[in-house]
Scaffold this motif. Sequence first.
Motif, PDB file in Angstrom:
ATOM      1  N   THR A  57      -2.874 -84.362  74.617  1.00  0.00           N
ATOM      2  CA  THR A  57      -4.287 -84.545  74.959  1.00  0.00           C
ATOM      3  C   THR A  57      -4.677 -83.805  76.230  1.00  0.00           C
ATOM      4  O   THR A  57      -5.854 -83.666  76.528  1.00  0.00           O
ATOM      5  CB  THR A  57      -4.606 -86.033  75.134  1.00  0.00           C
ATOM      6  N   ARG A  58      -3.670 -83.321  77.001  1.00  0.00           N
ATOM      7  CA  ARG A  58      -3.928 -82.579  78.228  1.00  0.00           C
ATOM      8  C   ARG A  58      -3.128 -81.287  78.226  1.00  0.00           C
ATOM      9  O   ARG A  58      -2.131 -81.164  77.506  1.00  0.00           O
ATOM     10  CB  ARG A  58      -3.537 -83.412  79.468  1.00  0.00           C
ATOM     11  N   TYR A  59      -3.568 -80.352  79.047  1.00  0.00           N
ATOM     12  CA  TYR A  59      -2.818 -79.114  79.233  1.00  0.00           C
ATOM     13  C   TYR A  59      -1.668 -79.426  80.185  1.00  0.00           C
ATOM     14  O   TYR A  59      -1.858 -79.580  81.396  1.00  0.00           O
ATOM     15  CB  TYR A  59      -3.732 -78.026  79.799  1.00  0.00           C
ATOM     16  N   GLN A  60      -0.467 -79.524  79.625  1.00  0.00           N
ATOM     17  CA  GLN A  60       0.664 -80.061  80.379  1.00  0.00           C
ATOM     18  C   GLN A  60       1.195 -79.099  81.441  1.00  0.00           C
ATOM     19  O   GLN A  60       1.806 -79.528  82.423  1.00  0.00           O
ATOM     20  CB  GLN A  60       1.791 -80.437  79.410  1.00  0.00           C
ATOM     21  N   VAL A  61       0.983 -77.805  81.264  1.00  0.00           N
ATOM     22  CA  VAL A  61       1.517 -76.835  82.224  1.00  0.00           C
ATOM     23  C   VAL A  61       0.885 -77.029  83.595  1.00  0.00           C
ATOM     24  O   VAL A  61       1.558 -76.960  84.632  1.00  0.00           O
ATOM     25  CB  VAL A  61       1.291 -75.399  81.710  1.00  0.00           C
ATOM     26  N   LEU A  62      -0.430 -77.283  83.625  1.00  0.00           N
ATOM     27  CA  LEU A  62      -1.135 -77.513  84.892  1.00  0.00           C
ATOM     28  C   LEU A  62      -1.605 -78.957  85.035  1.00  0.00           C
ATOM     29  O   LEU A  62      -2.305 -79.278  86.001  1.00  0.00           O
ATOM     30  CB  LEU A  62      -2.337 -76.566  85.010  1.00  0.00           C
ATOM     31  N   ASP A  63      -1.266 -79.798  84.083  1.00  0.00           N
ATOM     32  CA  ASP A  63      -1.653 -81.212  84.091  1.00  0.00           C
ATOM     33  C   ASP A  63      -3.148 -81.380  84.334  1.00  0.00           C
ATOM     34  O   ASP A  63      -3.589 -82.012  85.313  1.00  0.00           O
ATOM     35  CB  ASP A  63      -0.869 -81.992  85.149  1.00  0.00           C
ATOM     36  N   ARG A  64      -3.931 -80.821  83.436  1.00  0.00           N
ATOM     37  CA  ARG A  64      -5.373 -80.967  83.525  1.00  0.00           C
ATOM     38  C   ARG A  64      -5.946 -81.035  82.115  1.00  0.00           C
ATOM     39  O   ARG A  64      -5.281 -80.658  81.142  1.00  0.00           O
ATOM     40  CB  ARG A  64      -5.998 -79.815  84.316  1.00  0.00           C
ATOM     41  N   PRO A  65      -7.178 -81.497  81.962  1.00  0.00           N
ATOM     42  CA  PRO A  65      -7.723 -81.675  80.613  1.00  0.00           C
ATOM     43  C   PRO A  65      -8.097 -80.350  79.954  1.00  0.00           C
ATOM     44  O   PRO A  65      -8.296 -79.331  80.624  1.00  0.00           O
ATOM     45  CB  PRO A  65      -8.975 -82.524  80.854  1.00  0.00           C
ATOM     46  N   TYR A  66      -8.185 -80.393  78.638  1.00  0.00           N
ATOM     47  CA  TYR A  66      -8.784 -79.297  77.889  1.00  0.00           C
ATOM     48  C   TYR A  66     -10.303 -79.454  77.934  1.00  0.00           C
ATOM     49  O   TYR A  66     -10.824 -80.569  77.994  1.00  0.00           O
ATOM     50  CB  TYR A  66      -8.325 -79.315  76.435  1.00  0.00           C
ATOM     51  N   ALA A  67     -11.004 -78.335  77.890  1.00  0.00           N
ATOM     52  CA  ALA A  67     -12.459 -78.413  77.815  1.00  0.00           C
ATOM     53  C   ALA A  67     -12.890 -79.152  76.560  1.00  0.00           C
ATOM     54  O   ALA A  67     -13.877 -79.893  76.560  1.00  0.00           O
ATOM     55  CB  ALA A  67     -13.061 -77.001  77.842  1.00  0.00           C
ATOM     56  N   ALA A  68     -12.155 -78.940  75.490  1.00  0.00           N
ATOM     57  CA  ALA A  68     -12.378 -79.656  74.229  1.00  0.00           C
ATOM     58  C   ALA A  68     -11.127 -79.495  73.388  1.00  0.00           C
ATOM     59  O   ALA A  68     -10.445 -78.469  73.468  1.00  0.00           O
ATOM     60  CB  ALA A  68     -13.593 -79.104  73.487  1.00  0.00           C
ATOM     61  N   LYS A  69     -10.823 -80.507  72.607  1.00  0.00           N
ATOM     62  CA  LYS A  69      -9.692 -80.404  71.690  1.00  0.00           C
ATOM     63  C   LYS A  69      -9.993 -81.227  70.444  1.00  0.00           C
ATOM     64  O   LYS A  69     -10.135 -82.449  70.520  1.00  0.00           O
ATOM     65  CB  LYS A  69      -8.395 -80.882  72.330  1.00  0.00           C
ATOM     66  N   THR A  70     -10.094 -80.539  69.322  1.00  0.00           N
ATOM     67  CA  THR A  70     -10.464 -81.193  68.064  1.00  0.00           C
ATOM     68  C   THR A  70      -9.359 -81.040  67.019  1.00  0.00           C
ATOM     69  O   THR A  70      -9.622 -81.063  65.827  1.00  0.00           O
ATOM     70  CB  THR A  70     -11.765 -80.584  67.527  1.00  0.00           C
ATOM     71  N   LEU A  71      -8.131 -80.901  67.495  1.00  0.00           N
ATOM     72  CA  LEU A  71      -7.031 -80.658  66.564  1.00  0.00           C
ATOM     73  C   LEU A  71      -6.814 -81.827  65.610  1.00  0.00           C
ATOM     74  O   LEU A  71      -6.538 -81.624  64.416  1.00  0.00           O
ATOM     75  CB  LEU A  71      -5.748 -80.367  67.353  1.00  0.00           C
ATOM     76  N   LEU A  72      -6.950 -83.051  66.091  1.00  0.00           N
ATOM     77  CA  LEU A  72      -6.760 -84.197  65.207  1.00  0.00           C
ATOM     78  C   LEU A  72      -7.800 -84.210  64.091  1.00  0.00           C
ATOM     79  O   LEU A  72      -7.491 -84.525  62.933  1.00  0.00           O
ATOM     80  CB  LEU A  72      -6.812 -85.502  66.004  1.00  0.00           C
ATOM     81  N   GLU A  73      -9.038 -83.833  64.432  1.00  0.00           N
ATOM     82  CA  GLU A  73     -10.075 -83.747  63.393  1.00  0.00           C
ATOM     83  C   GLU A  73      -9.744 -82.642  62.400  1.00  0.00           C
ATOM     84  O   GLU A  73      -9.971 -82.782  61.194  1.00  0.00           O
ATOM     85  CB  GLU A  73     -11.438 -83.476  64.027  1.00  0.00           C
ATOM     86  N   ALA A  74      -9.205 -81.530  62.900  1.00  0.00           N
ATOM     87  CA  ALA A  74      -8.814 -80.441  62.003  1.00  0.00           C
ATOM     88  C   ALA A  74      -7.724 -80.896  61.044  1.00  0.00           C
ATOM     89  O   ALA A  74      -7.735 -80.543  59.854  1.00  0.00           O
ATOM     90  CB  ALA A  74      -8.338 -79.236  62.817  1.00  0.00           C
ATOM     91  N   TYR A  75      -6.769 -81.679  61.549  1.00  0.00           N
ATOM     92  CA  TYR A  75      -5.737 -82.242  60.671  1.00  0.00           C
ATOM     93  C   TYR A  75      -6.375 -83.068  59.549  1.00  0.00           C
ATOM     94  O   TYR A  75      -6.014 -82.935  58.369  1.00  0.00           O
ATOM     95  CB  TYR A  75      -4.797 -83.146  61.470  1.00  0.00           C
TER      96      TYR A  75
END
Length: 668
Positions: free
Chosen positions: A420-438
């Motif tokens: 749910t977050r960008y783990q490399v820099l430990d910050r949020p994504y602007a948007a992430k709809t991958l679960l909906e795409a699944y």
Amino acid sequence: MIPMPVRIITTHLEFEGEFEETHVVMEGEEPPVWGPDANLTIVGQPTPRVDARERVTGRAEYTADVLLPGMLTARLLRSPHPHARVRAIDASRAEALAGVRAVYHRFNTSDLPNYRPWIPMFPEEVRYAGDEVALVVAENAAVAAAALDLIAVEYESLPFVVDPESALAAAAPRVVSDAASNLIAGDEYPRRYQRGDAAAAFATAEVVIETRFETPTVLHSCLEPHGSVAAWDGRTLTVWCSTQDIHGARQSIASVLSLPLNRVRVIKQYMGGGFGSKFAAGKPGPLAGYAAMKLGRPVKLMLDRHEEQLTSGNRPPSIQHYRLGARRDGTLTAMSLRAISGVGAYGAWIFGVAGATKELYACANVQIEEVPALTNLGTQAAFRAPGVVEGIAGLETAIDQLALQLGMDSLELRRKNCATRYQVLDRPYAAKTLLEAYDVGAAAIGWATRDDPARRYPRGKAGALRRGVGMASQLWGGDGGPPAQAMAKLLPDGSAVILTGTQDIGTGTRTVLAQIAAEELGLPLDQVRVELGDTEYGLFSPPSGGSMTLASVGPAVRMAAVEVKKELLEIVGQLSEAPADALEVRDGAIFTRDTGKRLGTLGDFLGRLDGHELIAKGMRGPNAEDVTVRTFGAQFAEVEVDTGTGVVRVLRIVAVHDIGRVVNPLTL
């Protein structure tokens, strides 16, 4: 024009998996982003390409089409050996052939510097079959080809290596004879990444799988091969170049030929494919320029199809070793990857195979090593999400194997570990709809019935046909970034010209930029012309690659349109004795905002200014520093295999992607 305050802003730009800090010069303020409820009438509408007629009638001029008075043709002699030292060259017979104007090689071009600091134009030590040995310039292609056969080259054969894993062995032949190893030189390689404690997490994991995954070399095979045409008038070198980066091409040509930038002009109006292989100018650009300056006549150097396969770059091979650890409920606890990439003869960096492993799935303990191996083969080039494609293919195969070991539905395993977050820099994504795409993709492909016997065995279990349904996730960038500039001009008749320094590489850039400008200016689309593909008249724009062109140049075009419209309304306000903020532009005419009264066309007002043109500049602002922008998606496939004949048929593909705002649905 009222000068706008200038600010220098430091921002971070990601391009094809690599991060860099860059400085942005901003004049004025970018307009607010169009929200999802913005009332747009041109952007988002299916729009035929503004240059469609030129393309379908053959009037579109590609680099190979350029024909100049007195133009000469150049051809390259290439090494037949994967590794050799060029001891001597006798070009006397070729030079004596009627119609040959020059033969250039390492022994007579002391004034021609390296193409890159580590890449000689004509190397003493050729490193792959296809490396450049000599250049023939002749009156026509037939004479140039005949002359190549008359050049005598004395080669000293050297040992070679073409397999990336073998190249890393201590006793392997060296691609660069005096190098300590076949690893890319520099302290950053092998490239390592670590978070958490993967070793400890593997020791306590309830399920561990290990797998090896390989991807092959893939060639771009652009319909239009690489090449350039150069003309020198004694003052300016003009180069028509099949490139994805006209400003980068200008920079590299100017650098090699020791010319200031203002004496090099690069033109690329149309291009027949690039896919990442056509950044900068390649060797044909400076070589054609060098010959044109020496001979005082235009020179064309286009690769043939055989050369295109040998020398224009490739998606390099990779060998990926994965190890995944998980609890029995499917929670990922540890991930490791060692990836070897064969970067070819002159590779100087590595494309990020590990990107997906770093961020696609939530995991606190990750260990990665990426190893670039030089080989005696053609050098790698960017190729449609370089590294990421290979890495996703490998990682998703490993995830499938983990699901099998767990006895768990592979899609459910992906859902459970979706980051749910960008783990490399430990910050949020602007948007992430991958679960909906699944969810959307699974419903469309019929994931729930994929194991039904009637679906898996269409002719019964005794029959030869087998069907299976699989899927994989998608991860990529696409946020664009600075620097990118544009200029908007409103002419006395109310029509507009948009000037940019970008390039249309076949994706319809001219059209979408015209849509953005027309939307913001309140003009019909046919009243807006977009000029691009020419360093002489266009303002700086970045390369077209990494899915960044529209996201970089589009905001600059929009800002320029906003600024010139402000100036327009100020002038119209003075001419009509109405406040500028009480006016609006629609369909090429001026209206009062509150009553909707039509006051006249833009031409009615601008025509009263005695030829005065309104001009405004726009630029791409910095990227957000507190979020990461990604595109996500999922692809599902149903495949049939005839186990008797080996024939494979792809029955159906379902692709579900979050791609942001669609400017032109027809292009999409």
